[in-house]
Write an enzyme that holds these catalytic residues in place. Structure first.
Site, PDB file in Angstrom:
ATOM      1  CE  LYS A 179      65.923 -33.418  13.762  1.00  0.00           C
ATOM      2  NZ  LYS A 179      65.060 -33.945  12.683  1.00  0.00           N
ATOM      3  NE  ARG A 190      66.962 -39.461  14.029  1.00  0.00           N
ATOM      4  CZ  ARG A 190      67.724 -38.537  13.452  1.00  0.00           C
ATOM      5  NH1 ARG A 190      68.310 -37.622  14.151  1.00  0.00           N
ATOM      6  NH2 ARG A 190      67.890 -38.550  12.149  1.00  0.00           N
ATOM      7  NE  ARG A 233      67.834 -31.742   4.236  1.00  0.00           N
ATOM      8  CZ  ARG A 233      67.674 -32.326   5.429  1.00  0.00           C
ATOM      9  NH1 ARG A 233      67.276 -31.629   6.468  1.00  0.00           N
ATOM     10  NH2 ARG A 233      67.880 -33.615   5.547  1.00  0.00           N
ATOM     11  NE  ARG A 235      71.259 -35.151   4.923  1.00  0.00           N
ATOM     12  CZ  ARG A 235      70.623 -35.101   6.091  1.00  0.00           C
ATOM     13  NH1 ARG A 235      70.641 -33.991   6.794  1.00  0.00           N
ATOM     14  NH2 ARG A 235      69.981 -36.150   6.545  1.00  0.00           N
ATOM     15  NE  ARG A 265      66.427 -39.002   6.496  1.00  0.00           N
ATOM     16  CZ  ARG A 265      66.547 -37.919   5.718  1.00  0.00           C
ATOM     17  NH1 ARG A 265      66.520 -38.039   4.403  1.00  0.00           N
ATOM     18  NH2 ARG A 265      66.674 -36.739   6.260  1.00  0.00           N
TER      19      ARG A 265
HETATM   20  P1  ADP Z   1      67.249 -35.871   9.475  1.00  0.00           P
HETATM   21  O1  ADP Z   1      66.739 -35.355  10.770  1.00  0.00           O
HETATM   22  O2  ADP Z   1      67.066 -34.910   8.353  1.00  0.00           O
HETATM   23  O3  ADP Z   1      66.757 -37.254   9.138  1.00  0.00           O
HETATM   24  P2  ADP Z   1      70.032 -36.208  10.499  1.00  0.00           P
HETATM   25  O4  ADP Z   1      71.101 -35.411   9.871  1.00  0.00           O
HETATM   26  O5  ADP Z   1      69.657 -35.889  11.896  1.00  0.00           O
HETATM   27  O6  ADP Z   1      68.799 -36.071   9.495  1.00  0.00           O
HETATM   28  O7  ADP Z   1      70.402 -37.754  10.420  1.00  0.00           O
HETATM   29  C1  ADP Z   1      70.797 -38.395   9.226  1.00  0.00           C
HETATM   30  C2  ADP Z   1      71.026 -39.877   9.497  1.00  0.00           C
HETATM   31  O8  ADP Z   1      72.083 -40.029  10.458  1.00  0.00           O
HETATM   32  C3  ADP Z   1      69.838 -40.614  10.109  1.00  0.00           C
HETATM   33  O9  ADP Z   1      68.939 -41.089   9.113  1.00  0.00           O
HETATM   34  C4  ADP Z   1      70.537 -41.754  10.867  1.00  0.00           C
HETATM   35  O10 ADP Z   1      70.952 -42.788   9.967  1.00  0.00           O
HETATM   36  C5  ADP Z   1      71.800 -41.080  11.388  1.00  0.00           C
HETATM   37  N1  ADP Z   1      71.607 -40.486  12.730  1.00  0.00           N
HETATM   38  C6  ADP Z   1      71.721 -39.164  13.065  1.00  0.00           C
HETATM   39  N2  ADP Z   1      71.506 -38.973  14.379  1.00  0.00           N
HETATM   40  C7  ADP Z   1      71.247 -40.194  14.908  1.00  0.00           C
HETATM   41  C8  ADP Z   1      70.925 -40.666  16.220  1.00  0.00           C
HETATM   42  N3  ADP Z   1      70.819 -39.839  17.272  1.00  0.00           N
HETATM   43  N4  ADP Z   1      70.715 -41.990  16.385  1.00  0.00           N
HETATM   44  C9  ADP Z   1      70.830 -42.862  15.344  1.00  0.00           C
HETATM   45  N5  ADP Z   1      71.116 -42.489  14.092  1.00  0.00           N
HETATM   46  C10 ADP Z   1      71.327 -41.166  13.861  1.00  0.00           C
END
Ligand code: ADP
Length: 215
Positions: A14, A89, A128, A161, A172
């Site tokens: 993404k 999400r 990554r 990260r 995740r």
């Molecule tokens: P990825 O898609 O690689 O898992 P993100 O950068 O989108 O990583 O998200 C990292 C973390 O941030 C998630 O594991 C969650 O804890 C939190 N997070 C991000 N966006 C959301 C969301 N829309 N709702 C709830 N938690 C979120």
């Protein structure tokens, strides 16, 4: 106001796709993950509330996410084009976004669903690397920088990260399956879902995404 949504499991690409689409379009990139990481770094109340969930690979509360989205979009012009990355999400967040957009006259035009084999996502995430200064994304095997540990774009230091370790990655992926994947049917029912094969190269996903957006 118009918006597109990038949907997909962790590591589906993404963020990389968002970076590519930003280059030749006028999208405003809204990544809840980036916003939360910035909040953690700055030590704000939002950051304090989010940190433990993020480190464990769990989702931050829907209320907190909807609140930061409302604040972020509140000041945008009516003709702005938004690109959501990592939001919504959960079904609750998707419903919250529908309510918010109904209030402000916003429309979601496309949901790009990045489809990748879950088995392939683990090595993608664990390899990554992200630039500390500009946020550009690399991969030690699939997209290595010219010089190890150094960003090609601005020479910034590349780091891994905190949540890209194997244990958190497994959480995740599980969270994606149970809480986020139901959004596929939610948006399919609205007639705006486009599946994008995210299994091969980043360039291929970009071309497929552009074709879906322009169709
Ligand atoms: P990825 O898609 O690689 O898992 P993100 O950068 O989108 O990583 O998200 C990292 C973390 O941030 C998630 O594991 C969650 O804890 C939190 N997070 C991000 N966006 C959301 C969301 N829309 N709702 C709830 N938690 C979120």
């Amino acid at each position: 106001m118009e918006a597109i949504i990038l949907l997909g499991g962790p590591g589906a690409g993404k963020g990389t796709l968002a970076d590519a689409l930003k280059k030749d379009s006028s999208f405003i990139h809204i990544s809840t993950g980036d916003m939360l990481r910035a909040a953690v770094k700055e030590g704000t109340d939002v950051g304090l509330a989010a940190k433990d969930c993020m480190d464990a690979g769990k989702l931050v509360s829907d209320d907190l996410i909807l609140q930061i989205i409302r604040t972020r979009i509140g000041k945008k012009a009516a003709d702005a084009k938004l690109m959501f990355d990592g939001f919504p999400r959960t079904i609750e967040q998707a419903e919250g976004l529908q309510t918010f957009f109904a209030e402000i006259g916003g429309t979601i035009t496309h949901v790009l669903n990045l489809v990748a084999d879950p088995e392939a996502l683990i090595p993608r995430l664990c390899g990554r690397r992200t630039c500390k200064t500009c946020g550009a994304i690399f991969h030690v095997v699939n997209m290595p920088p010219k010089e190890e540990g150094v960003c090609d774009l601005d020479g910034g230091e590349l780091f891994q990260r905190d949540d890209d370790n194997e244990e958190t990655v497994m959480n995740r992926l599980e969270v994606y399956k149970t809480q986020t994947a139901p959004l596929i049917d939610f948006y399919k029912n609205l007639g705006i879902l486009h599946d994008i094969d995210a299994g091969s190269t980043a360039k291929n996903s970009e071309l497929l995404a552009l074709a879906a957006l322009n169709a």
